[in-house]
Structures are given as structure tokens and as C-alpha cells.
Design a protein around this motif. Sequence first.
Motif, short mmCIF file in Angstrom:
data_model
loop_
_atom_site.label_atom_id
_atom_site.label_comp_id
_atom_site.label_asym_id
_atom_site.label_seq_id
_atom_site.Cartn_x
_atom_site.Cartn_y
_atom_site.Cartn_z
N TRP A 233 0.99 -1.84 -0.21
CA TRP A 233 -0.03 0.17 -0.22
C TRP A 233 0.71 1.20 -0.25
N MET A 234 0.69 1.52 -0.71
CA MET A 234 0.86 3.99 -0.31
C MET A 234 0.28 4.20 -0.06
N LEU A 235 0.32 5.19 0.81
CA LEU A 235 -0.76 6.21 1.01
C LEU A 235 -0.42 7.75 0.67
N ILE A 236 -1.42 8.26 0.31
CA ILE A 236 -0.96 9.64 0.16
C ILE A 236 -1.79 10.69 0.94
N LEU A 237 -1.24 11.05 1.87
CA LEU A 237 -1.71 12.28 3.38
C LEU A 237 -1.75 12.94 2.86
N GLU A 238 -3.37 13.61 3.19
CA GLU A 238 -3.34 14.99 3.07
C GLU A 238 -3.50 15.89 3.93
N ASP A 239 -2.57 16.07 4.37
CA ASP A 239 -3.64 17.45 5.97
C ASP A 239 -4.61 18.48 5.22
N THR A 240 -5.37 19.11 6.00
CA THR A 240 -6.50 19.84 5.59
C THR A 240 -5.94 21.63 4.70
N GLU A 241 -4.19 21.73 4.70
CA GLU A 241 -3.91 22.59 4.13
C GLU A 241 -3.16 22.18 2.87
N GLY A 242 -3.38 21.13 2.16
CA GLY A 242 -2.85 20.04 1.51
C GLY A 242 -1.53 19.84 0.90
N ARG A 243 -1.47 20.01 1.89
CA ARG A 243 0.11 19.25 1.63
C ARG A 243 0.18 18.10 1.86
N ILE A 244 1.54 17.35 1.86
CA ILE A 244 1.17 15.68 1.39
C ILE A 244 2.64 15.11 2.21
N LEU A 245 1.71 14.34 3.08
CA LEU A 245 3.10 12.87 4.11
C LEU A 245 4.10 11.95 3.30
N LEU A 246 5.90 12.69 3.41
CA LEU A 246 6.15 11.38 3.29
C LEU A 246 7.20 11.02 3.93
N GLU A 247 7.62 10.00 3.61
CA GLU A 247 8.59 9.16 4.32
C GLU A 247 10.22 9.43 3.66
N ARG A 248 11.44 9.60 4.59
CA ARG A 248 12.59 8.86 3.61
C ARG A 248 13.09 7.74 4.39
N ARG A 249 13.18 7.29 3.01
CA ARG A 249 14.16 5.97 2.09
C ARG A 249 14.87 5.71 3.48
N PRO A 250 15.40 4.74 4.16
CA PRO A 250 16.78 4.04 4.42
C PRO A 250 18.22 4.79 3.39
N PRO A 251 19.01 5.03 4.20
CA PRO A 251 19.99 4.99 2.80
C PRO A 251 20.29 3.95 2.49
N SER A 252 19.88 2.67 2.94
CA SER A 252 20.93 1.43 1.80
C SER A 252 19.55 0.89 1.51
N GLY A 253 19.39 0.39 0.21
CA GLY A 253 18.07 -0.40 -0.30
C GLY A 253 17.80 -0.01 -1.53
N ILE A 254 16.28 -0.15 -1.87
CA ILE A 254 15.71 0.14 -2.95
C ILE A 254 15.49 1.97 -2.37
N TRP A 255 15.33 2.44 -3.43
CA TRP A 255 15.49 4.14 -3.27
C TRP A 255 16.26 4.85 -2.63
N GLY A 256 17.33 4.20 -1.58
CA GLY A 256 18.17 4.54 -0.55
C GLY A 256 18.26 6.17 -1.09
N GLY A 257 17.99 6.83 0.21
CA GLY A 257 17.58 8.30 0.84
C GLY A 257 17.37 9.19 -0.02
N LEU A 258 16.11 8.28 -0.97
CA LEU A 258 15.27 8.70 -1.22
C LEU A 258 14.16 9.51 -0.73
N TRP A 259 12.81 10.27 -0.44
CA TRP A 259 11.94 10.84 -0.66
C TRP A 259 10.47 9.93 -1.26
N SER A 260 10.00 8.51 -0.34
CA SER A 260 8.84 8.25 -0.71
C SER A 260 7.62 8.28 0.21
N LEU A 261 6.21 7.40 -0.68
CA LEU A 261 4.87 8.22 0.58
C LEU A 261 5.24 6.53 1.35
N PRO A 262 5.22 6.91 2.80
CA PRO A 262 4.29 6.13 3.57
C PRO A 262 3.79 4.52 3.01
#
Length: 354
Positions: A233-262
Amino acid sequence: MNDAFADRLLAWYDQHGRHDLPWHHDRNAYRVWVSEIMLQQTQVTTVIPYFEAFMQRFPTVRDLAEAPEDDVLSHWSGLGYYARARNLHKAARQVVQEHGGEFPDDQEILETLTGIGRSTAAAIIAQAFNKRAAILDGNVKRVLARYHAVPGWPGKTSVLQELWQHAEAHTPTGRVRDYTQAIMDLGAMVCTRTRPACGDCPLQTDCLARQRDELTLYPGSKPRKAKPEKTTWMLILEDTEGRILLERRPPSGIWGGLWSLPEIDPAHGIDELQEACDRTLGLSCAEPELISGFRHTFSHYHLHIRPARLTVTGDATVADSGRLRWFFRDKALTLGLPAPIRSLITEPEQTALL
DNA sequence: AAGGCGGGGTT
DNA sequence: AACCCAGCCTT
């Protein structure tokens, strides 16, 4: 080697080679290095726009060394193999701190820099300093495997070692910069993977695969294996001001260090997403809106992405800590994002149709 | 010695 | 859909 391999190749290169790629201008070790890293497992046409933008933003190795990692990753977003960007950044700091900002012109020393292996070190030595060093990239492997009829898959150590021996033997002492470019150009333009233009090849008379009419046998192909299928599951979480919640990936592994969705474990049903958000993120949300899923393929597995959009009704600030952060959409798009996540944030419905 | 690590282009 | 691409690093 006493044959005419290098001479014929260089004569062909003078007439037909690529002399005008972006990293051929203002040639210095820094620009050569960045181009070589970008070109690892990545085609020239893909690299060119990334290289131009990267050089605009980081004109010198010092600019790169002083930049925040997020800035470097955002300029790599969409290029893949993100460890290359992290290693590039680290190596830039090594060059500044350990070598006074000057690239060493010694192959062994270059190989101590993070992300620079045998072939890339040799390419820098040859291209930037015009000193003798043998490269062995995908193009050269193909040319040599055919020329010498070397059987087997180059991923196998013994095959690779044999190819390195041929590469070393053919590398001339003079015009190494041109020779290095020439053999790569031949692989990219004439000795192509499918339907090579053997009639245009300066090496055709001595090419063993050509003599045996066995072009398709070389290089040997990789043993194939089924890729596992994974789901999330990938969650597009929006707050009341229209912002999106992102989660930084661990430094190694798939997409290491990138911002992704929870993400939420796919074992949970759609009806459990609200509860999962509350429990794992501390967020109270309204009913999830399901977006149709899609499949993203990595080099070694397939990932089924099931996106769901949820609006946060309660206090959103509780999630703004550690690896989790709220971003306005425009700001989020400036971050280092994996390609499918960038697409999902930009055009959620269109992405789902892919 | 083998496998992890992306995304896009080509066939 | 499978394969490949200016490979390197970790295990």
C-alpha cells in the motif's frame, strides 16, 4: 598486441566516431567523472539532459562537495541506481579533503574513491589525462567477446577475466583517449547488440564471430530467473492545508535516501487503512479513496503499488518527525523522488492507468 | 562468486 | 515481456 586492432579502430573513429558529446566540451577530470558515473548502466541519450542540469547546478567538484545530499539526489531523480549519487557526493568530499580538490591521475588512487571501480577509473585516466588504461564496459565486452569469440556470460568471473585480458592487450600506448572513445563508439554504433553492421566494421576481417557467422552467440546471455512479485500500500496522506506526507527511505536498499510515500503492509485490507494510519503514524483520517494500482518493475522484482488517498482530520503535526515530513506538492516535486512516486504525486489517476 | 541496485529504450 | 545499457558494492 602486434595486430592492427587499435590502428584500424582509430582510423574508423576519426571518420565516424562521436566527437561532440556534452562531456567532450570543457573536458576535465570532474566532468569526465560525473559523466562516467551517470553512464553506468544508463544509455547516452538518457544521460545527456541530466548531465547538463547537473553541471549547471554543480559546476565544480567543490560545489558538489559542499551541496546538501538532498540537492544531489534531486538532480538524480529518475536516473535510477541512487547509490551512484550518494557515492558521487561522498567521493567529491574525498577529492576535496584528501586531494585538495584535484583528481588524482593514478588509477589505483582513483579506485579508492567511492563508486569508482576498475573500468571507471580507467576511463577517467584515459579520457581526462590521456594516459594508458584499459576500460571494459558493456560496449567493449561485446566487441571483444565477438572479436575473440569468447563464450559465456560476462557476468561470470572467468569470462570477465578473459575479457579483461583482451582489453589490456589491445589498449595502445598512444592516443588512448581517442582509442577509449573509439571502442565504445564502435560498440554503440556498429557492433550493436542486435543486427550489428559488420559491413561497416573496421575489424571485420579478423573478427572470429564474423568469420564463423556466429554473431548472435556473443556475448553469452545472462541465465534468466523469474522475478518475484511484491505488493504494498502507498498512502497519499493530505492534511487540511493540502500538504502531502512523505517518508525518507533508509540510506541503503531500494530507493536509498530518497523521499517516498508511507507504506502499509498489503496484508491489511482497504478497511484497515484508517486504523493502520492511526496506529503506525498517529494520524486520524477520513475514509480512504482508492486509486487503481499499477506495477513497477525493478531489476530483480516486480512491485504492485496500491495507492490510496486519505485526508487527515485530526492533528497532522504528530507525524512531522524523524523520517516523516509534510510537504506542499510543489516543494515535494523538488526533492529526490523515485520515478513512480514522482509520477504518482504529479498525476495520480494517470499513473494508475499506465 | 553471486546478487542487489532503477529506469528507460529497444526489439 | 524480456533484454540491455560507459558497473560498483556488499555479502
